[in-house]
Design a protein around this motif. Structure first.
Motif, PDB file in Angstrom:
ATOM      1  N   GLY A 110       0.830  -1.203   0.000  1.00  0.00           N
ATOM      2  CA  GLY A 110       0.000   0.000   0.000  1.00  0.00           C
ATOM      3  C   GLY A 110       0.866   1.256   0.000  1.00  0.00           C
ATOM      4  O   GLY A 110       2.086   1.182  -0.178  1.00  0.00           O
ATOM      5  N   SER A 111       0.252   2.380   0.171  1.00  0.00           N
ATOM      6  CA  SER A 111       1.022   3.634   0.135  1.00  0.00           C
ATOM      7  C   SER A 111       0.416   4.706   1.015  1.00  0.00           C
ATOM      8  O   SER A 111      -0.801   4.830   1.139  1.00  0.00           O
ATOM      9  CB  SER A 111       1.103   4.158  -1.294  1.00  0.00           C
TER      10      SER A 111
ATOM     11  N   ARG B  81      -7.722 -12.790   4.348  1.00  0.00           N
ATOM     12  CA  ARG B  81      -7.179 -11.797   5.269  1.00  0.00           C
ATOM     13  C   ARG B  81      -6.138 -10.967   4.525  1.00  0.00           C
ATOM     14  O   ARG B  81      -5.314 -11.525   3.799  1.00  0.00           O
ATOM     15  CB  ARG B  81      -6.496 -12.461   6.462  1.00  0.00           C
ATOM     16  N   VAL B  82      -6.178  -9.643   4.734  1.00  0.00           N
ATOM     17  CA  VAL B  82      -5.253  -8.757   4.028  1.00  0.00           C
ATOM     18  C   VAL B  82      -4.567  -7.826   5.009  1.00  0.00           C
ATOM     19  O   VAL B  82      -5.219  -7.208   5.861  1.00  0.00           O
ATOM     20  CB  VAL B  82      -5.988  -7.839   3.017  1.00  0.00           C
ATOM     21  N   ILE B  83      -3.254  -7.715   4.879  1.00  0.00           N
ATOM     22  CA  ILE B  83      -2.541  -6.626   5.547  1.00  0.00           C
ATOM     23  C   ILE B  83      -2.055  -5.689   4.453  1.00  0.00           C
ATOM     24  O   ILE B  83      -1.376  -6.106   3.514  1.00  0.00           O
ATOM     25  CB  ILE B  83      -1.347  -7.155   6.375  1.00  0.00           C
ATOM     26  N   SER B  84      -2.450  -4.418   4.549  1.00  0.00           N
ATOM     27  CA  SER B  84      -1.921  -3.425   3.619  1.00  0.00           C
ATOM     28  C   SER B  84      -0.848  -2.636   4.343  1.00  0.00           C
ATOM     29  O   SER B  84      -1.126  -1.947   5.326  1.00  0.00           O
ATOM     30  CB  SER B  84      -3.027  -2.488   3.133  1.00  0.00           C
ATOM     31  N   LEU B  85       0.377  -2.764   3.870  1.00  0.00           N
ATOM     32  CA  LEU B  85       1.475  -1.972   4.432  1.00  0.00           C
ATOM     33  C   LEU B  85       1.527  -0.665   3.645  1.00  0.00           C
ATOM     34  O   LEU B  85       1.853  -0.677   2.455  1.00  0.00           O
ATOM     35  CB  LEU B  85       2.802  -2.735   4.315  1.00  0.00           C
ATOM     36  N   ARG B  86       1.163   0.411   4.280  1.00  0.00           N
ATOM     37  CA  ARG B  86       1.180   1.705   3.574  1.00  0.00           C
ATOM     38  C   ARG B  86       2.584   2.279   3.672  1.00  0.00           C
ATOM     39  O   ARG B  86       2.949   2.934   4.643  1.00  0.00           O
ATOM     40  CB  ARG B  86       0.135   2.641   4.184  1.00  0.00           C
TER      41      ARG B  86
ATOM     42  N   LEU C 297      -5.798 -11.236  12.677  1.00  0.00           N
ATOM     43  CA  LEU C 297      -6.835 -10.649  11.835  1.00  0.00           C
ATOM     44  C   LEU C 297      -8.012 -11.613  11.765  1.00  0.00           C
ATOM     45  O   LEU C 297      -7.819 -12.830  11.749  1.00  0.00           O
ATOM     46  CB  LEU C 297      -6.320 -10.440  10.405  1.00  0.00           C
ATOM     47  N   ALA C 298      -9.217 -11.062  11.690  1.00  0.00           N
ATOM     48  CA  ALA C 298     -10.401 -11.899  11.534  1.00  0.00           C
ATOM     49  C   ALA C 298     -10.527 -12.317  10.072  1.00  0.00           C
ATOM     50  O   ALA C 298      -9.960 -11.674   9.182  1.00  0.00           O
ATOM     51  CB  ALA C 298     -11.640 -11.127  11.962  1.00  0.00           C
ATOM     52  N   GLU C 299     -11.292 -13.366   9.826  1.00  0.00           N
ATOM     53  CA  GLU C 299     -11.617 -13.735   8.448  1.00  0.00           C
ATOM     54  C   GLU C 299     -12.334 -12.580   7.786  1.00  0.00           C
ATOM     55  O   GLU C 299     -13.226 -11.977   8.380  1.00  0.00           O
ATOM     56  CB  GLU C 299     -12.563 -14.947   8.446  1.00  0.00           C
ATOM     57  N   GLY C 300     -11.937 -12.276   6.563  1.00  0.00           N
ATOM     58  CA  GLY C 300     -12.608 -11.212   5.835  1.00  0.00           C
ATOM     59  C   GLY C 300     -12.117  -9.815   6.175  1.00  0.00           C
ATOM     60  O   GLY C 300     -12.660  -8.828   5.694  1.00  0.00           O
ATOM     61  N   GLU C 301     -11.052  -9.733   6.975  1.00  0.00           N
ATOM     62  CA  GLU C 301     -10.587  -8.415   7.421  1.00  0.00           C
ATOM     63  C   GLU C 301      -9.406  -7.899   6.601  1.00  0.00           C
ATOM     64  O   GLU C 301      -8.528  -8.659   6.195  1.00  0.00           O
ATOM     65  CB  GLU C 301     -10.155  -8.501   8.900  1.00  0.00           C
ATOM     66  N   LEU C 302      -9.397  -6.586   6.360  1.00  0.00           N
ATOM     67  CA  LEU C 302      -8.208  -5.889   5.852  1.00  0.00           C
ATOM     68  C   LEU C 302      -7.756  -4.930   6.940  1.00  0.00           C
ATOM     69  O   LEU C 302      -8.566  -4.167   7.472  1.00  0.00           O
ATOM     70  CB  LEU C 302      -8.513  -5.099   4.575  1.00  0.00           C
ATOM     71  N   ARG C 303      -6.475  -5.016   7.304  1.00  0.00           N
ATOM     72  CA  ARG C 303      -5.952  -4.075   8.288  1.00  0.00           C
ATOM     73  C   ARG C 303      -4.765  -3.346   7.673  1.00  0.00           C
ATOM     74  O   ARG C 303      -3.878  -3.964   7.078  1.00  0.00           O
ATOM     75  CB  ARG C 303      -5.532  -4.810   9.561  1.00  0.00           C
ATOM     76  N   ALA C 304      -4.758  -2.006   7.823  1.00  0.00           N
ATOM     77  CA  ALA C 304      -3.700  -1.189   7.235  1.00  0.00           C
ATOM     78  C   ALA C 304      -2.669  -0.814   8.293  1.00  0.00           C
ATOM     79  O   ALA C 304      -3.008  -0.589   9.459  1.00  0.00           O
ATOM     80  CB  ALA C 304      -4.298   0.077   6.620  1.00  0.00           C
ATOM     81  N   TYR C 305      -1.406  -0.769   7.864  1.00  0.00           N
ATOM     82  CA  TYR C 305      -0.312  -0.368   8.756  1.00  0.00           C
ATOM     83  C   TYR C 305       0.597   0.626   8.036  1.00  0.00           C
ATOM     84  O   TYR C 305       1.177   0.284   6.993  1.00  0.00           O
ATOM     85  CB  TYR C 305       0.535  -1.586   9.154  1.00  0.00           C
ATOM     86  N   ASN C 306       0.739   1.816   8.584  1.00  0.00           N
ATOM     87  CA  ASN C 306       1.737   2.736   8.060  1.00  0.00           C
ATOM     88  C   ASN C 306       3.116   2.131   8.278  1.00  0.00           C
ATOM     89  O   ASN C 306       3.391   1.578   9.346  1.00  0.00           O
ATOM     90  CB  ASN C 306       1.664   4.083   8.784  1.00  0.00           C
TER      91      ASN C 306
END
Ligand code: ZN
Length: 287
Positions: free
Chosen positions: A41-42, A123-128, A195-204
């Motif tokens: 991510g960004s 499950r998604v982790i977006s690294l911004r 993370l839960a099923e179906g979750e996207l969590r973003a991290y700067n």
């Protein structure tokens, strides 16, 4: 595709690569039963981010005007009283406000990934990412980052050209730290409970220590052995003035922290090999 691009004419290319490409990937993942994704991510999704006015508290500056920029007024004023603002650290829950085509495609990418997660139980982790730099960065093209422009200028024996007044604040994070963040995120996705099923969590994902673009140009020029940078007052419409976000969540929840400091990282980057591929490549991470 990264960067600001040439002009609006490459918008279809950005959308095609970044968003249509992501949709194709997600569809294939759904078909193959892949359920974990770490997205590059960004920070650009926040736009100008968070500022505070001495009088009005936290405000969101409007679009930067050509008149202000031509007049050398680079700091976004308070939208209510016009006073000077101070940039503050943006958290992941801040409102998104993409200000150029690239930023828009990065946000759409997260939304697509979130939709995929909801529909497949993924499950998604977006690294911004903040401004990633380091060995193997592509040489300068309209799609490259500022660190690459400066390095390429130095190699040609030219002074790095610093836009605006050089006071733009960024968080330069070393590619090795970003690779480690990806590994940390991949491992976290496998562990139950993060993370839960179906979750996207973003991290700067930044070093946690903002510096100005002018400071970076100086550090690189000094480590390279000159010439020293020149501040040109040029600008690019669509650039944001400051991007500084807090990477506290990534440290707190996943235990990652940046290890390469600014001085050390810039010293190494000043003579590190660059890649000859066009700047359309992202950061390749072998995890
Ligand atoms: Zn104000």
């Amino acid at each position: 595709m990264v960067g600001l691009g040439k002009d609006f004419s490459d918008a279809p290319d950005y959308v095609s690569h970044n968003d249509h490409g992501t949709a194709v990937l997600l569809k294939q993942m759904a078909d193959a039963g892949v359920r974990h994704l770490v997205l590059a991510g960004s920070m650009v999704v926040y736009g100008e981010g968070r500022y505070s006015c001495p009088e009005h508290g936290v405000v969101r500056p409007g679009a930067r005007s050509v008149r202000d920029l031509d007049g050398g007024r680079f700091e976004p004023p308070c939208p209510r009283c016009g006073a000077a603002l101070s940039p503050e650290l943006v958290g992941e829950d801040a409102p998104v406000d993409p200000r150029n085509v690239y930023a828009t495609t990065k946000l759409a990418q997260e939304h697509l990934a979130a939709a995929w997660a909801r529909m497949t139980g993924g499950r998604v982790i977006s690294l911004r990412y903040h401004n990633v730099y380091g060995e193997g960065m592509p040489r300068d093209t309209p799609y490259a980052g500022v660190a690459s422009f400066f390095r390429s200028a130095l190699e040609r024996g030219e002074a790095p050209r610093v836009f605006e007044d050089g006071g733009q604040r960024r968080d330069f994070v070393h590619v090795e730290d970003v690779a480690a963040a990806n590994r940390t995120a991949l491992l976290a996705l496998r562990e139950p409970g993060h993370l839960a099923e179906g979750e996207l969590r973003a991290y700067n994902t930044g070093s946690g220590t903002p510096h100005t673009v002018g400071e970076m140009a100086e550090a690189l020029a000094t480590a390279f052995g000159g010439p020293q940078p020149v501040v040109t007052g040029e600008y690019r419409l669509g650039d944001v003035r400051h991007i500084t976000a807090s990477s506290e969540r990534l440290r707190r929840e996943l235990g990652w922290r940046a290890k390469v400091g600014f001085a050390e990282g810039m010293r190494a980057f000043a003579t590190a090999p660059l890649a000859d591929t066009p700047g359309r490549a992202g950061v390749a991470v072998r995890a």
